[in-house]
Design a protein around this motif. Structure first.
Motif, PDB file in Angstrom:
ATOM      1  N   TYR A 174     -23.084  -5.228  17.976  1.00  0.00           N
ATOM      2  CA  TYR A 174     -24.437  -5.638  17.631  1.00  0.00           C
ATOM      3  C   TYR A 174     -24.511  -7.152  17.584  1.00  0.00           C
ATOM      4  CZ  TYR A 174     -22.253  -5.577  13.001  1.00  0.00           C
ATOM      5  OH  TYR A 174     -21.413  -5.762  11.956  1.00  0.00           O
ATOM      6  N   SER A 175     -25.715  -7.657  17.704  1.00  0.00           N
ATOM      7  CA  SER A 175     -25.882  -9.090  17.853  1.00  0.00           C
ATOM      8  C   SER A 175     -27.115  -9.590  17.157  1.00  0.00           C
ATOM      9  CB  SER A 175     -25.985  -9.416  19.348  1.00  0.00           C
ATOM     10  OG  SER A 175     -26.573 -10.677  19.543  1.00  0.00           O
ATOM     11  N   ASP A 209     -33.089 -14.306  19.805  1.00  0.00           N
ATOM     12  CA  ASP A 209     -33.459 -14.429  18.397  1.00  0.00           C
ATOM     13  C   ASP A 209     -33.746 -13.079  17.747  1.00  0.00           C
ATOM     14  OD1 ASP A 209     -35.732 -13.885  19.815  1.00  0.00           O
ATOM     15  OD2 ASP A 209     -37.000 -15.320  18.743  1.00  0.00           O
ATOM     16  N   GLU A 210     -33.361 -11.988  18.416  1.00  0.00           N
ATOM     17  CA  GLU A 210     -33.607 -10.657  17.859  1.00  0.00           C
ATOM     18  C   GLU A 210     -32.296  -9.924  17.638  1.00  0.00           C
ATOM     19  OE1 GLU A 210     -37.740  -9.079  19.598  1.00  0.00           O
ATOM     20  OE2 GLU A 210     -36.265  -9.477  21.145  1.00  0.00           O
ATOM     21  N   PHE A 211     -32.298  -9.022  16.664  1.00  0.00           N
ATOM     22  CA  PHE A 211     -31.121  -8.197  16.377  1.00  0.00           C
ATOM     23  C   PHE A 211     -31.060  -7.016  17.341  1.00  0.00           C
ATOM     24  CE2 PHE A 211     -29.379  -4.435  14.201  1.00  0.00           C
ATOM     25  CZ  PHE A 211     -28.069  -4.867  14.048  1.00  0.00           C
ATOM     26  N   TRP A 212     -29.904  -6.853  17.974  1.00  0.00           N
ATOM     27  CA  TRP A 212     -29.684  -5.742  18.913  1.00  0.00           C
ATOM     28  C   TRP A 212     -28.454  -4.957  18.489  1.00  0.00           C
ATOM     29  CZ3 TRP A 212     -31.683  -5.016  24.218  1.00  0.00           C
ATOM     30  CH2 TRP A 212     -32.830  -5.767  24.454  1.00  0.00           C
ATOM     31  N   ILE A 213     -28.418  -3.694  18.905  1.00  0.00           N
ATOM     32  CA  ILE A 213     -27.234  -2.873  18.645  1.00  0.00           C
ATOM     33  C   ILE A 213     -26.949  -2.014  19.871  1.00  0.00           C
ATOM     34  CG2 ILE A 213     -28.554  -0.978  17.568  1.00  0.00           C
ATOM     35  CD1 ILE A 213     -26.111  -0.700  15.604  1.00  0.00           C
ATOM     36  N   PHE A 222     -30.198  -1.626  22.234  1.00  0.00           N
ATOM     37  CA  PHE A 222     -31.490  -1.349  21.615  1.00  0.00           C
ATOM     38  C   PHE A 222     -31.865  -2.468  20.647  1.00  0.00           C
ATOM     39  CE2 PHE A 222     -29.554   2.667  22.676  1.00  0.00           C
ATOM     40  CZ  PHE A 222     -30.588   3.427  23.180  1.00  0.00           C
ATOM     41  N   HIS A 223     -33.169  -2.787  20.572  1.00  0.00           N
ATOM     42  CA  HIS A 223     -33.647  -3.611  19.470  1.00  0.00           C
ATOM     43  C   HIS A 223     -33.354  -2.854  18.172  1.00  0.00           C
ATOM     44  CE1 HIS A 223     -36.588  -5.249  22.525  1.00  0.00           C
ATOM     45  NE2 HIS A 223     -36.162  -6.364  21.965  1.00  0.00           N
ATOM     46  N   LYS A 228     -34.609   1.506  14.199  1.00  0.00           N
ATOM     47  CA  LYS A 228     -34.618   1.457  12.732  1.00  0.00           C
ATOM     48  C   LYS A 228     -33.237   1.176  12.139  1.00  0.00           C
ATOM     49  CE  LYS A 228     -38.654   4.481  12.258  1.00  0.00           C
ATOM     50  NZ  LYS A 228     -38.960   4.591  13.684  1.00  0.00           N
ATOM     51  N   ILE A 229     -32.533   0.214  12.751  1.00  0.00           N
ATOM     52  CA  ILE A 229     -31.240  -0.224  12.238  1.00  0.00           C
ATOM     53  C   ILE A 229     -31.349  -1.700  11.866  1.00  0.00           C
ATOM     54  CG2 ILE A 229     -28.794  -0.604  12.744  1.00  0.00           C
ATOM     55  CD1 ILE A 229     -29.406   2.305  12.550  1.00  0.00           C
ATOM     56  N   THR A 230     -30.990  -2.040  10.639  1.00  0.00           N
ATOM     57  CA  THR A 230     -31.013  -3.428  10.185  1.00  0.00           C
ATOM     58  C   THR A 230     -29.617  -4.029  10.315  1.00  0.00           C
ATOM     59  OG1 THR A 230     -30.475  -2.832   7.906  1.00  0.00           O
ATOM     60  CG2 THR A 230     -32.833  -2.878   8.515  1.00  0.00           C
ATOM     61  N   PRO A 231     -29.506  -5.362  10.342  1.00  0.00           N
ATOM     62  CA  PRO A 231     -28.176  -5.979  10.395  1.00  0.00           C
ATOM     63  C   PRO A 231     -27.284  -5.529   9.244  1.00  0.00           C
ATOM     64  CG  PRO A 231     -29.869  -7.611  10.882  1.00  0.00           C
ATOM     65  CD  PRO A 231     -30.594  -6.366  10.454  1.00  0.00           C
ATOM     66  N   ALA A 232     -27.878  -5.396   8.055  1.00  0.00           N
ATOM     67  CA  ALA A 232     -27.092  -4.976   6.892  1.00  0.00           C
ATOM     68  C   ALA A 232     -26.544  -3.559   7.079  1.00  0.00           C
ATOM     69  CB  ALA A 232     -27.963  -5.039   5.634  1.00  0.00           C
ATOM     70  N   ARG A 233     -27.374  -2.682   7.610  1.00  0.00           N
ATOM     71  CA  ARG A 233     -26.921  -1.305   7.826  1.00  0.00           C
ATOM     72  C   ARG A 233     -25.858  -1.250   8.921  1.00  0.00           C
ATOM     73  NH1 ARG A 233     -30.731   3.782   9.718  1.00  0.00           N
ATOM     74  NH2 ARG A 233     -29.105   5.373   9.694  1.00  0.00           N
TER      75      ARG A 233
END
Length: 252
Positions: A174-175, A209-213, A222-223, A228-233
């Protein structure tokens, strides 16, 4: 059969916005909402169609009753083939027909509101810059990007934002973009390298500038917001499965 009601886009930009909304809804049906879509396409029911709406929603329903219909109609009877072929092949077939329907609707509006040659050319160019639903569903677009970057010096093909991974190898899936002051010298290279990487849910391009996994099963990106995945999760996920891979199981 149109969730947009009496709304009629009249300019190239409005028609393209309409196209993107309908496309996003249909991609949802065939990716993140695939299990629900599968259940709704019961072969025991009458001829069913998949509709995409400008609001980015989708619906499986019977075709419009009026003849001729107000808008071109999508492929009829998609539910009948559901159990007669492999699920991925059936989804690919629905995706191809969905692409054809989206083009038909867009150019119906163009004809209705008198788009000239330049308008039609501009509309097609805008549409053609997006991957097709078929390319998103089958991962074809991602494979094309991989082929283009096969000479990359990055040590891992899977870790798209390798230069920006958040520390350990286990976090390479993830990024999230670094703060701007730390990104100097990376942005241009990163955007050029991965700018054509597409979200497996919405089909939109990668942005630094967006979180991806990344799914560890199908290796699609995926964004975080789309699945529905946050960086913390993500910090606590050892093996991430996207909604489509999570829903894959033996069908009755």
């Amino acid at each position: 059969m149109d969730g947009g009601g009496t709304y009629n886009p009249r300019t190239v930009e409005e028609v393209f916005r309409d196209f993107k909304g309908r496309r996003a809804g249909m991609i949802k049906a065939l990716t993140t909402d695939v299990d629900e879509f599968f259940q709704q396409c019961d072969p025991e029911k009458e001829n069913l169609c998949l509709y995409g709406f400008p609001s980015e929603q989708w619906e499986v329903n019977l075709p419009a009753e009026e003849v001729p219909p107000e808008l071109p109609e999508p492929a009829l009877g998609i539910n009948f083939a559901r159990d007669g072929m492999q699920e991925k092949d059936w989804l690919s077939l629905v995706a191809v027909h969905s692409d054809a329907w989206l083009l038909a609707v867009a150019f119906y509006f163009g004809a209705r509101f008198g788009f000239d040659k330049n308008d039609r050319k501009r509309l097609f160019s805008m549409i053609n810059d997006l991957p097709t639903i078929f390319e998103v569903v089958t991962g074809t677009a991602k494979k094309q990007v991989k082929e283009k970057s096969s000479v990359s010096n990055h040590s891992s093909n899977k870790s798209k934002p390798n230069s920006k991974s958040r520390g350990s190898e286990s976090q390479g899936k993830y990024s999230k973009g670094l703060p701007k002051e730390e990104e100097e010298g990376l942005d241009e290279e990163d955007e050029e390298e991965h700018g054509e990487t597409l979200c497996g849910a919405c089909g939109e391009n990668y942005a630094s500038d967006e979180f991806w996994i990344c799914c560890d099963i199908c290796e699609k990106w995926f964004h975080g917001k789309c699945v529905k995945i946050t960086p913390a999760r993500a910090e606590h996920i050892k093996q991430y499965k996207c909604p489509s891979c999570s829903n894959k199981r033996a069908r009755p």
